[in-house]
Design a protein around this motif. Structure first.
Motif, mmCIF file in Angstrom:
data_model
loop_
_atom_site.group_PDB
_atom_site.id
_atom_site.type_symbol
_atom_site.label_atom_id
_atom_site.label_comp_id
_atom_site.label_asym_id
_atom_site.label_seq_id
_atom_site.Cartn_x
_atom_site.Cartn_y
_atom_site.Cartn_z
ATOM 1 N N ILE A 94 0.878 -1.172 0.000
ATOM 2 C CA ILE A 94 0.000 0.000 0.000
ATOM 3 C C ILE A 94 0.915 1.222 0.000
ATOM 4 O O ILE A 94 1.580 1.483 0.991
ATOM 5 N N PRO A 95 0.976 1.948 -1.089
ATOM 6 C CA PRO A 95 1.901 3.086 -1.119
ATOM 7 C C PRO A 95 1.403 4.215 -0.191
ATOM 8 O O PRO A 95 0.427 4.877 -0.503
ATOM 9 N N GLU A 96 2.021 4.352 0.970
ATOM 10 C CA GLU A 96 1.626 5.372 1.936
ATOM 11 C C GLU A 96 2.860 6.137 2.386
ATOM 12 O O GLU A 96 3.894 5.543 2.653
ATOM 13 N N THR A 97 2.757 7.435 2.472
ATOM 14 C CA THR A 97 3.882 8.202 2.999
ATOM 15 C C THR A 97 3.360 9.200 4.008
ATOM 16 O O THR A 97 2.224 9.658 3.922
ATOM 17 N N GLY A 98 4.194 9.492 4.956
ATOM 18 C CA GLY A 98 3.886 10.575 5.898
ATOM 19 C C GLY A 98 2.717 10.326 6.827
ATOM 20 O O GLY A 98 2.092 11.268 7.290
ATOM 21 N N LEU A 99 2.395 9.049 7.109
ATOM 22 C CA LEU A 99 1.264 8.781 8.008
ATOM 23 C C LEU A 99 1.506 9.365 9.402
ATOM 24 O O LEU A 99 0.606 9.916 10.020
ATOM 25 N N THR A 100 2.751 9.231 9.867
ATOM 26 C CA THR A 100 3.088 9.728 11.202
ATOM 27 C C THR A 100 2.863 11.234 11.273
ATOM 28 O O THR A 100 2.234 11.742 12.215
ATOM 29 N N HIS A 101 3.338 11.948 10.259
ATOM 30 C CA HIS A 101 3.174 13.405 10.241
ATOM 31 C C HIS A 101 1.701 13.781 10.147
ATOM 32 O O HIS A 101 1.263 14.762 10.751
ATOM 33 N N ILE A 149 -0.844 12.080 11.329
ATOM 34 C CA ILE A 149 -1.497 11.856 12.630
ATOM 35 C C ILE A 149 -1.130 12.977 13.599
ATOM 36 O O ILE A 149 -1.983 13.512 14.312
ATOM 37 N N LYS A 150 0.167 13.366 13.590
ATOM 38 C CA LYS A 150 0.593 14.473 14.474
ATOM 39 C C LYS A 150 -0.172 15.746 14.125
ATOM 40 O O LYS A 150 -0.625 16.479 15.002
ATOM 41 N N ALA A 151 -0.319 16.010 12.829
ATOM 42 C CA ALA A 151 -1.030 17.228 12.390
ATOM 43 C C ALA A 151 -2.487 17.190 12.842
ATOM 44 O O ALA A 151 -3.044 18.213 13.274
ATOM 45 N N LEU A 152 -3.112 16.004 12.771
ATOM 46 C CA LEU A 152 -4.503 15.873 13.219
ATOM 47 C C LEU A 152 -4.609 16.184 14.710
ATOM 48 O O LEU A 152 -5.527 16.880 15.154
ATOM 49 N N PHE A 153 -3.673 15.630 15.499
ATOM 50 C CA PHE A 153 -3.673 15.912 16.941
ATOM 51 C C PHE A 153 -3.544 17.415 17.193
ATOM 52 O O PHE A 153 -4.303 17.987 17.968
ATOM 53 N N GLU A 154 -2.569 18.029 16.520
ATOM 54 C CA GLU A 154 -2.316 19.458 16.742
ATOM 55 C C GLU A 154 -3.539 20.303 16.367
ATOM 56 O O GLU A 154 -3.898 21.243 17.063
ATOM 57 N N ASN A 155 -4.194 19.949 15.257
ATOM 58 C CA ASN A 155 -5.382 20.707 14.834
ATOM 59 C C ASN A 155 -6.547 20.503 15.799
ATOM 60 O O ASN A 155 -7.286 21.440 16.086
ATOM 61 N N ALA A 156 -6.692 19.258 16.281
ATOM 62 C CA ALA A 156 -7.786 18.973 17.224
ATOM 63 C C ALA A 156 -7.604 19.761 18.519
ATOM 64 O O ALA A 156 -8.571 20.195 19.143
ATOM 65 N N MET A 157 -6.339 19.960 18.911
ATOM 66 C CA MET A 157 -6.046 20.680 20.167
ATOM 67 C C MET A 157 -6.368 22.170 20.068
ATOM 68 O O MET A 157 -6.425 22.855 21.076
ATOM 69 N N ARG A 177 -4.103 12.081 26.249
ATOM 70 C CA ARG A 177 -3.611 10.715 26.529
ATOM 71 C C ARG A 177 -3.270 9.988 25.232
ATOM 72 O O ARG A 177 -2.258 9.294 25.135
ATOM 73 N N MET A 178 -4.154 10.155 24.234
ATOM 74 C CA MET A 178 -3.921 9.487 22.944
ATOM 75 C C MET A 178 -2.664 10.037 22.264
ATOM 76 O O MET A 178 -1.869 9.292 21.693
ATOM 77 N N TYR A 179 -2.484 11.367 22.329
ATOM 78 C CA TYR A 179 -1.324 12.006 21.691
ATOM 79 C C TYR A 179 -0.031 11.522 22.348
ATOM 80 O O TYR A 179 0.935 11.139 21.669
ATOM 81 N N LEU A 180 -0.044 11.504 23.671
ATOM 82 C CA LEU A 180 1.140 11.069 24.421
ATOM 83 C C LEU A 180 1.469 9.616 24.096
ATOM 84 O O LEU A 180 2.620 9.259 23.820
ATOM 85 N N ASN A 181 0.431 8.786 24.092
ATOM 86 C CA ASN A 181 0.604 7.359 23.790
ATOM 87 C C ASN A 181 1.174 7.154 22.394
ATOM 88 O O ASN A 181 2.063 6.325 22.171
ATOM 89 N N PHE A 182 0.687 7.953 21.441
ATOM 90 C CA PHE A 182 1.144 7.820 20.049
ATOM 91 C C PHE A 182 2.622 8.192 19.928
ATOM 92 O O PHE A 182 3.409 7.477 19.307
ATOM 93 N N LEU A 183 3.012 9.321 20.531
ATOM 94 C CA LEU A 183 4.412 9.760 20.434
ATOM 95 C C LEU A 183 5.349 8.767 21.119
ATOM 96 O O LEU A 183 6.447 8.499 20.635
#
Length: 941
Positions: free
Chosen positions: A840-847, A849-857, A870-876
């Motif tokens: 499955i050609p995927e790039t930048g999934l980690t970035h 997810i981080k961007a989603l967390f930051e925007n949600a905050m 808690r979810m953000y901390l667990n992910f990092l």
């Protein structure tokens, strides 16, 4: 060399740039023309070769270009600037003409963001960091100036003052900000929305935060609002909706204390409110709230059993008895008490210190959530308590006691108390404090939803932990019971409050109790714990029979339905069918418009249909029989074989007529009563299942579409209930229930036959645009999208919903969907521990997810939602980036310093920092049940 030289030829000889007539000879250079409007450079001592143009020569002389020359604007930028200037002038004109229009002022403030994007208007160029900082400060100051003008014109407008304070968070020191908040609260003590914002502001100021400060602030807030409500504060009248807002603030305080680890205080608040609301002596009812609270204190300090404790009789009974000279002391029953096994806290001393502390701390949280009271039968006194924090004094709760006159709020108080204890009551915390209370991620856990799409038990807990639980992220929520004493406490609460209600409310409480016991049965089935299942099943059946024996419950179809479902879950299908048939035969000749009867028949039919998942055969015929007999006026007899085609046709006609009648009632004659809307919901669900079984999935979908089109029109402002927002809300809840049935049917159909995914995906997408806070729909959506290898559609959908929706669920589920995709990619990339190329050609999934967390905050509800942090901390931490994770932990504390689970997660993720984290918890007055000193002593023994 000539001064008008433009270029050199290939041999290095200077060539002229003057135009020459075209020649047929091939040229070996490209002629460059001089611009006509720029004068040729003058040879001077600064420009001896004549090679600099005029602007360079001027720069060497230290001169600037003339105004005319420097003004060569880009026409596009110029046009935009002119347009923006015109808009600014228009806003200024309008606010001058309508200075009282608050919305206009707010729009002018919001417009400044657009103005700032254009670099030309305030002469600040885009680019460097320093300039960006300067432009942000300028933007804030500009907005502040507009708001101050607006406040001058509208000195009594709270919204404008609030907007100013929120803006000044970026500009002022915390101390200055706090003083301004206090001034505002002093001026508007009757404004509940302002109190809510003020409490959130104080709660999330890490530098000045402590539990005792915020706890007393909640008390001050509730006692002030009570005085306003009583009319004691003459200067400020009671505003509409004050009582409901006070109730929401009371619940917010209880969840705040639970999350800070002070469970005993939270439980005591609920206990006191039960007595203060339902067992108030008549002699004090005429007094203002403050006077009533003063009379309540002697009862609280008397040692008399409280709600949830054995032998609780209530404040009124105690008061009457005091007037007669006190109780006669009866010697207690000699019951064998199971001693609390403290030695079991540390089972393995070889484990690391942090693991031992976490396990022991969680164990104490779980066992000690009830307030400690001296047991007079054991001659205990208050000095016998090993941990003084477990005792709750009247000063801890007195200020927060409020009067609830509305019967609906009184019932919601009991439902909220039971939900707090872990009993499913179908109520979520009020919207104002839901995301503050969210702290565990079971909202992503489908449980039995995947296995039983039609009949799973939806115990809507909304991601809020029950009291006494401080579990790791990822523990299942609907699973665990309390210890023996905790279960006794819950049983005692039910025995105390059931006689206080009648009718629907009493039925709802009985149903919640039975569902709580059934949830424990489901957990035993899930974990395949046969020994526990046997005893739990026996207890549950005993409770169901006892509840059904009570005269007022004998015809309660909701209870019959749950009892039959229990038998079915335990594998006693024939017994379950007998229970269903008995209940249906009691119904006699009721019509299709009986909501409870329809729901009973629907569950019976659904359970039969779900047998299709295991074996084909008579399951469909039995379900058709049940749904057909529902339309006939006679009593429902047991199954006797295939239903005749003529009966099916008659039943379909009956369903169609009933549906037309219900739709007419629900929409044509103005706002419909709740009862007829409930009937409509049940009827549509039964008809959809009937059509699915007798014609097919397309016929069921057509019924849904017909109802959806009709109700969508009447639920809109142009429809029938335009004056009745509550009516529109009820119509919306009918649509939501019918939509859930529609998606459940599609999911079931996909399990038993080959069917495309598109209709389900489309149905879920449409539903989620309307109900962005529905967790069941989101779970289904994320699950089906995870099977798709194209993420772009899902991402576009999430992006569209998060832009427009206020709830936090779209953000939470967008993050979960990306995390599931990341897990999938990692599984594909690592087969048997070896790295292989991703299919499955995927790039930048980690970035992403981080961007989603930051925007949600960025939203207020997101930045103060413990679950999101808690979810953000667990992910990092899962990425292995320890330093970044620590940064996020401290950032989380800046926003949610009260959430004990965050500190416990940090102990788990950064064991080396355990001492520092515990010191921080002690400093901020969070509840640490096992101090490090005690841990050392326990490890030495």
């Amino acid at each position: 060399m000539k001064k008008n030289v433009g270029l050199m030829n290939i041999d290095g000889v200077a060539v002229s740039s003057q135009t020459a007539p075209p020649s047929s000879e091939p040229v070996s250079f490209i002629p460059v023309k001089d611009s006509d409007d720029v004068a040729p450079p003058v040879t001077a001592w600064l420009n001896p070769l004549g090679i600099y143009d005029q602007s360079t020569t001027q720069w060497l002389q230290g001169k600037g270009a003339s105004e005319q020359e420097s003004k060569q604007p880009d026409s596009q930028v110029d046009r935009e600037s002119a347009l923006l200037k015109a808009k600014v002038e228009e806003f200024n004109r309008r606010v001058r003409e309508h200075p009282r229009d608050v919305q206009l002022w707010m729009a002018f403030v919001a417009f400044q963001d657009e103005v700032m994007k254009s670099p030309g208007l305030y002469a600040i160029e885009e680019g460097e960091q320093e300039k960006r900082k300067r432009s942000l400060k300028l933007l804030l100051e500009k907005k502040l100036a507009i708001l101050e003008r607006a406040i001058e014109s509208n000195p009594s407008c709270v919204d404008l003052k609030l907007a100013k304070l929120q803006l000044c968070t970026e500009l002022w020191e915390p101390a200055t900000l706090l003083r301004e908040w206090q001034k505002l609260i002093f001026l508007h003590p009757n404004n509940t929305a302002l109190w809510h914002k003020y409490l959130l502001f104080c709660q999330s100021q890490f530098s000045t935060f402590s539990i005792s400060k915020i706890h007393s602030l909640y008390g001050k807030c509730l006692s002030t609002l009570s005085a306003v409500k009583d009319g004691s504060i003459l200067s400020h009248p009671e505003l509409p909706g004050t009582e409901e807002a006070m109730f929401a603030l009371f619940l917010q305080q209880c969840h705040f204390l639970r999350q800070a680890g002070h469970s005993e205080k939270a439980v005591s608040l609920f206990q006191a409110m039960v007595d203060f609301t339902f067992f108030k002596p008549d002699s004090v009812k005429g007094l203002p709230t403050k006077g009533q609270v003063e009379f309540f204190e002697p009862f609280w300090d008397s040692g008399e059993p409280r709600a949830g404790e054995k032998g609780a009789r209530g404040w009124r009974a105690w008061m009457h008895q005091q007037e007669r000279g006190g109780w006669v002391v009866i010697s207690p029953d000699d019951e064998e008490e199971e001693p609390e096994d403290d030695d079991q806290e540390i089972r393995d001393k070889t484990l690391p210190r942090w693991q031992i502390w976490l396990a022991a701390e969680r164990s104490r949280d779980q066992r000690h959530w009830r307030p400690w009271r001296p047991d007079k039968t054991k001659k205990q006194t208050e000095e016998d308590c090993e941990d003084p924090e477990r005792q709750v004094l009247f000063d801890d709760i007195g200020q927060s006691l409020i009067r609830l006159s509305s019967q609906d709020l009184q019932f919601r108080l009991i439902a909220a108390f039971l939900q707090f204890l872990g009993v499913p009551c179908g109520v979520s915390p009020p919207a104002s404090c839901l995301y503050l209370a969210m702290d565990e991620n079971s909202i992503f856990d489908n449980g039995l939803c995947d296995e039983k799409p039609l009949t799973f038990l939806n115990l809507s807990f909304s991601g809020v932990s029950c009291v006494g639980r401080m579990d790791q992220l990822g523990c299942r929520r609907w699973t665990r019971a309390h210890g023996r004493e905790g279960e006794d406490f819950i049983r005692n609460v039910f025995h105390l409050v059931l006689p206080l209600f009648s009718g629907k409310e009493r039925s709802q409480l009985c149903l919640s109790w039975l569902q709580y016991e059934i949830a424990k049965v489901i957990w035993c089935l899930h974990t395949k714990n046969k020994k526990r299942l046997k005893s739990q099943g026996k207890n549950c059946k005993k409770l169901a029979k006892n509840l059904l024996k009570e005269p007022e419950n004998r015809n309660d179809f909701c209870l019959w339905k749950q009892y039959a479902h229990l038998e079915w879950l335990l594998g006693n299908m024939e017994d379950a069918r007998k229970v269903f048939d008995t209940a249906l035969s009691m119904a006699g000749s009721r019509e299709l418009k009986d909501h409870e009867l329809c729901e009973l028949s629907l569950l019976y039919a659904e359970l039969e249909v779900e047998l299709l998942l295991d074996s084909r055969g008579a399951a469909t015929a039995r379900a058709v029989h049940i749904l057909t007999r529902l339309t006939e006026n006679g009593p429902c007899g047991p199954y006797a074989g295939q239903v005749l085609a003529v009966h099916i046709l008659k039943a379909r006609k009956a369903y169609e007529h009933a549906l037309q009648d219900c739709l007419g009632e629900g929409c044509v004659s103005g706002p419909a009563p709740t009862n007829s809307l409930n009937c409509l919901t049940s009827l549509v669900k039964c008809f959809m299942l009937f059509q699915y079984l007798t014609v097919g999935i397309d016929a069921a979908v057509r019924i849904y579409e017909q109802v959806f089109a009709k109700l969508k029109g009447s639920g809109s402002p142009e429809g029938c209930g335009q004056d009745d927002s509550a009516g529109t809300q009820r119509l919306s809840s009918v649509l939501e229930a019918v939509t859930l049935m529609h998606t459940s049917l599609l999911r079931f159909h996909m399990k038993v036959s080959v069917y495309p995914l598109a209709p389900l995906r489309e149905a879920l997408s449409e539903a989620l645009k309307l109900y962005p806070g529905n967790q069941v729909l989101w779970r289904s959506y994320v699950q089906i999208q995870n099977k798709s290898h194209s993420a772009s559609k899902t991402r576009r959908f999430f992006d569209a919903v998060t832009r427009s929706a206020k709830p936090l669920e779209p953000w939470l589920f967008a993050i979960e969907a990306e995390k599931m995709r990341k897990r999938l990619v990692e599984t594909v990339q690592r087969v048997d521990g070896r790295e292989v190329h991703a299919t499955i050609p995927e790039t930048g999934l980690t970035h992403r997810i981080k961007a989603l967390f930051e925007n949600a905050m960025r939203s207020d509800s997101g930045s103060q939602c413990p679950l999101l942090w808690r979810m953000y901390l667990n992910f990092l931490v899962s990425l292995g980036n320890k330093e970044r994770s620590k940064g996020v932990f401290y950032k989380a504390l800046q926003n949610c310093p009260w959430a004990k689970v965050l500190y416990m997660d940090a102990v788990e993720y950064f064991p080396d920092e355990m001492q520092e984290i515990l010191d921080l918890m002690t400093e901020k007055e969070l509840r640490v049940r096992l101090p490090v000193e005690e841990l050392e002593l326990l490890l030495e023994d």
